[in-house]
Design an enzyme around this catalytic site. Structure first.
Site, PDB file in Angstrom:
ATOM      1  N   LYS A 134       3.742   0.921   9.455  1.00  0.00           N
ATOM      2  CA  LYS A 134       3.730   2.252   8.825  1.00  0.00           C
ATOM      3  C   LYS A 134       3.331   3.360   9.371  1.00  0.00           C
ATOM      4  O   LYS A 134       3.911   4.611   9.400  1.00  0.00           O
ATOM      5  CB  LYS A 134       3.246   1.945   7.157  1.00  0.00           C
ATOM      6  CG  LYS A 134       4.267   1.346   6.333  1.00  0.00           C
ATOM      7  CD  LYS A 134       3.799   1.336   4.829  1.00  0.00           C
ATOM      8  CE  LYS A 134       2.649   0.045   4.820  1.00  0.00           C
ATOM      9  NZ  LYS A 134       1.856  -0.187   3.463  1.00  0.00           N
ATOM     10  N   ARG A 183       3.953 -12.674  10.219  1.00  0.00           N
ATOM     11  CA  ARG A 183       4.455 -11.500   9.965  1.00  0.00           C
ATOM     12  C   ARG A 183       5.718 -11.348  10.704  1.00  0.00           C
ATOM     13  O   ARG A 183       5.800 -12.221  11.778  1.00  0.00           O
ATOM     14  CB  ARG A 183       3.677 -10.401  10.711  1.00  0.00           C
ATOM     15  CG  ARG A 183       2.565  -9.549   9.638  1.00  0.00           C
ATOM     16  CD  ARG A 183       1.913  -8.638  10.474  1.00  0.00           C
ATOM     17  NE  ARG A 183       2.001  -7.423  10.161  1.00  0.00           N
ATOM     18  CZ  ARG A 183       1.532  -6.538   9.150  1.00  0.00           C
ATOM     19  NH1 ARG A 183       0.922  -7.347   8.196  1.00  0.00           N
ATOM     20  NH2 ARG A 183       2.053  -5.447   8.954  1.00  0.00           N
ATOM     21  N   GLU A 208       0.913  -1.074   0.022  1.00  0.00           N
ATOM     22  CA  GLU A 208      -0.144   0.030   0.218  1.00  0.00           C
ATOM     23  C   GLU A 208       0.866   1.114   0.067  1.00  0.00           C
ATOM     24  O   GLU A 208       1.766   1.185   0.723  1.00  0.00           O
ATOM     25  CB  GLU A 208      -0.767  -0.036   1.211  1.00  0.00           C
ATOM     26  CG  GLU A 208      -2.040   0.835   1.022  1.00  0.00           C
ATOM     27  CD  GLU A 208      -2.960   0.566   2.680  1.00  0.00           C
ATOM     28  OE1 GLU A 208      -3.713   1.580   2.691  1.00  0.00           O
ATOM     29  OE2 GLU A 208      -2.766  -0.130   3.188  1.00  0.00           O
TER      30      GLU A 208
END
Ligand code: ATP
Ligand code: MG
Length: 555
Positions: free
Chosen positions: A271, A261, A36
């Site tokens: 982020k 993850r 993204e």
């Protein structure tokens, strides 16, 4: 292709799928990396990158790069460019297969209309409050008063949603799946919502936007992806992924596989949290060398090989794990130990005067460039009567077992040059040492003394005073004091290590380092691995310490 012993669980699935009788028999393995563009890539993304590009490569397949810009908020072309640079730097390439999720808005809209026509989606008008209330719980099914709205009516409302006739939040488009499902993602999930917000590529063309869970499988299918590899938080969404793939009219049926993850100690990897550090000035930017971003790691002196070695080492597991930061550092040390030329620099210099060395004389001594790589050879380094040495390599009153310079103390080797014996020091009126005095043995250059006497002192690094160049050194330690800053929620910023950056000015370096360029790596003898920072300019050398020589150098 990976052999049975070394393949991970994802590769095992892929192998099954392409084998005779498998769901992708005879097809080329095709993956994608879907960042993204709302921030810079971090070390967690490296894991995903290595899995996405690496799995494809291992099976002779291909991997697309797709900007997941479905959600219009906070996206920026700055991030898109940075993401591409970072991926190339790591050593992966998508060839001509670069896409934007938003390129599929038109097609996604058509497929949504198709679902409505099949009676598999409807326009709902619950308020956000009602949505919560009607959601049900594990014992109670959800309620959805609009799910039997006639197809024609939903088609009309959906088109008018698209045309901007309604305010935000008034209507949504929902899939008609299962209000009783134990998986809440399947309780008639929202597929589209109204948002009056400018999209970074589509401008104001759209005021309805597909939800990730609807858009992503469609994008995968339209690109012919075989394996959609993603992190574990999407596991509960897989039934919805499959539902979408099976009910919209798309040419292929990709398979989603999840992996854990990556978390790393003493840092954050979201982020949003990283962006806040930048925006609120806790760090100098996304590429601050303390940041776990790829651009930060690169500026710090990390090499692509070290990061790829790290992702190899941590492996591909399905169980979430937090990896110690020191493992990343160890990977960098391994790489630089093999490749980085050795140089000498002095961080906190004090003069060393060799009283029996002629004042007018100078010579060049040959110093090894890399003892772990004989082919690296030696370089000439200027030697003369006055040198810079490290202040902490002298003690007027030595601590027990002190093996460095101390009056009458042990003979010490000046790296690549002579043996010296300390004789005393000069001090200013405050008692600070301004120069150290010593004598040298003219017969000892580069090798052990011929008379067989034992050298008990340490080997010290040094820099010729007359030709040294000034430099600034930036020394780093963990950005966060606590191993798990995420545990403090949004108060994570209160746990930043106030000493994570230590700037040392007035350092002295070998003359040849004046020519060094950003990203050049060196080992400074006894001090660690360093790289030139981008703040460096002619006459103003700035070095980052990438990593200390030993683990736990500064805890
Ligand atoms: P963040 O919370 O940092 O914004 P994200 O998952 O929203 O993370 P994306 O840009 O959507 O970030 O991620 C692109 C890909 O990278 C996704 O497939 C995601 O699963 C993967 N990814 C992101 N963070 C990690 C991580 N820490 N470990 C492994 N994969 C990750
Ligand atoms: Mg995301």
């Amino acid at each position: 292709m990976a052999d049975n012993d070394s393949r991970n669980f994802i590769e095992a699935f892929v192998e099954e799928d392409i084998a005779p009788g498998g769901r992708f028999e005879g097809m080329q393995v095709h993956t994608r990396f879907p960042p993204e563009p709302n921030g810079y890539l971090h070390i967690g993304h490296c894991k995903a990158l290595c899995i996405d590009f690496g799995t494809a490569a291992r099976f002779g397949g291909i991997c697309n790069l797709r900007m997941d810009d479905t959600n219009p908020a906070k996206e920026d072309t700055e991030y898109v460019d940075a993401i591409k640079d970072d991926i190339h730097w790591l050593g992966f390439d998508w060839d001509d297969r670069f896409f934007y999720g938003s390129d599929y808005f038109e097609k996604t809209y058509e497929l949504a209309v198709g679902l409505i026509k099949k009676g598999l989606a409807y326009v709902c008008e619950l308020t956000p409050e009602q949505f919560k209330e009607y959601r049900g719980d594990t014992a109670t099914p959800a309620r959805s008063p609009w799910r039997d709205r006639p197809v024609e009516e939903s088609l009309d409302l959906f088109e008018r949603m698209k045309n901007g006739e309604f305010p935000e939040g008034k209507y949504t488009l929902r899939a008609k799946i299962d209000l009783t499902s134990g998986n809440f993602n399947m309780r008639d999930p929202v597929l589209y919502r109204i948002r009056y917000i400018e999209h970074h590529r589509q401008g104001t063309k759209w005021c309805i936007f597909p939800m990730y869970d609807f858009a992503h499988p469609i994008q995968d299918a339209l690109e012919g992806i075989t394996h959609s590899l993603c992190s574990l938080e999407y596991e509960d969404h897989r039934p919805l992924y499959d539902w979408v793939i099976n009910h919209v009219d798309v040419p292929s049926k990709p398979r989603q596989i999840e992996f854990a993850r990556l978390g790393i100690t003493n840092t954050v990897l979201s982020k949003r949290k990283l962006r806040r550090l930048v925006e609120e000035g806790y760090v100098s930017g996304w590429d601050d060398p303390r940041m776990p971003t790829l651009c930060g790691l690169r500026r710090r002196g990390y090499t692509p090989a070290s990061i790829r070695a790290f992702t190899d080492k941590i492996g591909v597991a399905k169980v979430p794990s937090t990896v110690d930061y020191s493992l990343l550092e160890a990977c960098l040390r391994d790489d630089l130990n093999a490749h980085a030329p050795r140089r000498m620099a002095v961080l906190r210099p004090v003069k060393l005067i060799i009283d029996n060395y002629p004042a007018e004389k100078s010579e060049t001594v040959e110093v090894e460039n890399n003892p772990s790589d004989p082919a690296a050879g030696t370089r000439p380094v200027r030697f003369s009567r006055e040198l810079w040495v490290e202040a902490e390599d002298f003690m007027e009153v030595p601590a027990p077992k002190y093996k460095r310079l101390t009056p009458g103390g042990p003979e010490c080797r000046l790296k690549g040059a002579y043996l010296v014996t300390c004789t005393g020091c000069d001090k200013d009126e405050h008692g600070n040492v301004t120069a150290i005095h010593c004598t040298y043995d003219p017969a000892s250059c580069g090798g052990d003394p011929a008379d067989g006497r034992k050298v008990r002192g340490a080997t010290l690094h040094w820099v010729d005073a007359a030709t040294a160049v000034d430099m600034e050194a930036r020394l780093y330690s963990n950005l966060f004091l606590d191993p798990d800053p995420d545990a403090f929620g949004d108060a994570y910023v209160e746990h930043i290590n106030p000493e994570s950056l230590q700037t040392v000015t007035g350092c002295k370096a070998e003359a040849a380092l004046a020519e060094a360029k950003p990203q050049d790596d060196f080992q400074f003898l006894r001090l660690g691995y360093f790289t030139v920072d981008k703040d460096s300019a002619p006459g103003r050398l700035v070095f980052n310490r990438s990593v200390a020589l030993k683990d736990g150098f500064k805890k």
